[in-house]
Design an enzyme around this catalytic site. Structure first.
Site, mmCIF file in Angstrom:
data_model
loop_
_atom_site.group_PDB
_atom_site.id
_atom_site.type_symbol
_atom_site.label_atom_id
_atom_site.label_comp_id
_atom_site.label_asym_id
_atom_site.label_seq_id
_atom_site.Cartn_x
_atom_site.Cartn_y
_atom_site.Cartn_z
ATOM 1 N NE ARG A 155 52.468 37.105 36.027
ATOM 2 C CZ ARG A 155 52.277 35.999 36.835
ATOM 3 N NH1 ARG A 155 52.294 34.510 36.390
ATOM 4 N NH2 ARG A 155 51.996 36.063 37.994
ATOM 5 N NE ARG A 158 48.446 37.437 40.272
ATOM 6 C CZ ARG A 158 48.767 36.358 40.208
ATOM 7 N NH1 ARG A 158 48.683 35.385 39.482
ATOM 8 N NH2 ARG A 158 49.219 36.015 41.607
ATOM 9 N NE ARG A 160 53.036 36.101 44.049
ATOM 10 C CZ ARG A 160 52.831 36.575 42.604
ATOM 11 N NH1 ARG A 160 53.113 37.860 42.250
ATOM 12 N NH2 ARG A 160 52.506 35.491 41.854
HETATM 13 P P1 ADP Z 1 51.204 32.263 42.463
HETATM 14 O O1 ADP Z 1 51.526 30.954 42.214
HETATM 15 O O2 ADP Z 1 51.708 33.231 41.191
HETATM 16 O O3 ADP Z 1 51.722 33.160 43.561
HETATM 17 P P2 ADP Z 1 48.531 32.381 42.758
HETATM 18 O O4 ADP Z 1 47.587 32.832 42.071
HETATM 19 O O5 ADP Z 1 48.625 30.623 43.174
HETATM 20 O O6 ADP Z 1 49.521 32.853 42.470
HETATM 21 O O7 ADP Z 1 47.972 32.928 44.098
HETATM 22 C C1 ADP Z 1 47.986 34.159 44.570
HETATM 23 C C2 ADP Z 1 47.810 34.435 46.178
HETATM 24 O O8 ADP Z 1 46.716 33.692 46.432
HETATM 25 C C3 ADP Z 1 48.874 33.737 46.893
HETATM 26 O O9 ADP Z 1 50.132 35.036 46.945
HETATM 27 C C4 ADP Z 1 48.171 33.911 48.263
HETATM 28 O O10 ADP Z 1 48.111 35.049 48.665
HETATM 29 C C5 ADP Z 1 46.946 33.375 47.828
HETATM 30 N N1 ADP Z 1 46.737 31.849 47.777
HETATM 31 C C6 ADP Z 1 46.561 31.001 46.697
HETATM 32 N N2 ADP Z 1 46.508 29.711 47.061
HETATM 33 C C7 ADP Z 1 46.791 29.530 48.297
HETATM 34 C C8 ADP Z 1 46.719 28.615 49.148
HETATM 35 N N3 ADP Z 1 46.636 27.282 48.763
HETATM 36 N N4 ADP Z 1 46.931 28.727 50.495
HETATM 37 C C9 ADP Z 1 47.050 30.036 50.724
HETATM 38 N N5 ADP Z 1 47.228 31.248 50.189
HETATM 39 C C10 ADP Z 1 46.804 30.931 49.037
#
Ligand code: ADP
Length: 185
Positions: free
Chosen positions: A128, A132, A143
């Protein structure tokens, strides 16, 4: 009662894309903790500075850093239909969300799992090219590990509460959107 929908699924499952669609089609207000955290980081707020190191490693930001942001957002969206993308991500966050909603006489009305196997996720994210920092292959692997360990238990959590809906997320975005809509009807 206005719907409160939780989108569940691994990184790269297309939650953000589906959240956009549901916003356009159903008028639900999308709330992405990932976007909120990236904004906080760009603006160099206290939250952003503290969250940064976790995000770059592919780890979850500690619950207490997220809790206040979510409480504020729920207060701002009092009475409005909400779509959570990327939250809750742990059982503790799901409990906290339930409590915060209950305090306002609200509750989660559906949890939609966008199911995508790990190999498809890895391929999608590497293709993609959003640039990031956390899209590097070793961080994507972390992740995914964190997803399986911390977030996957929420499938059973919402299933036990008879709120879970499953969608095959390995299809193209239109087909996924059609299934999500059908599941929410
Ligand atoms: P993805 O679902 O692709 O991993 P996100 O944009 O949802 O991407 O999240 C990116 C990062 O932000 C996560 O890897 C984490 O570090 C942090 N993050 C996002 N939402 C949360 C949450 N609800 N609790 C803890 N960390 C979060």
């Amino acid at each position: 009662m206005e719907p409160i929908i939780v989108l569940l699924g691994p990184p790269g499952s297309g939650k953000g894309t589906q959240a956009e669609r549901l916003h356009e089609e159903l008028g639900v207000v999308p709330l992405s903790t990932g976007d909120l955290l990236r904004e906080a980081r760009a603006e160099e707020t206290d939250l952003g500075r503290r969250a940064s190191e976790y995000m770059d490693r592919g780890d979850l930001v500690p619950d207490e850093l997220i809790a206040e942001t979510i409480r504020d957002a729920i207060a701002d969206l009092d009475g409005k239909p909400i779509l959570f993308d990327g939250y809750p991500r742990t059982v503790a966050q799901a409990d906290a969300l339930g409590d915060a909603l209950e305090a306002r006489d609200r509750a989660v009305t559906a949890a939609v799992l966008i199911d995508v196997p790990d190999d498809v996720v890895t391929e999608r994210i590497s293709g993609r090219g959003e640039g990031r920092e956390d899209d590097r292959p070793e961080t994507v692997r972390e992740r995914l590990r964190v997803y399986h360990r911390e977030t996957e238990p929420l499938i059973a959590y919402y299933d036990e509460r008879e709120l879970l809906r499953r969608v095959d997320g390995a299809q193209d975005a239109d087909a996924v959107a059609a299934e999500v809509r059908a599941q929410l009807e």
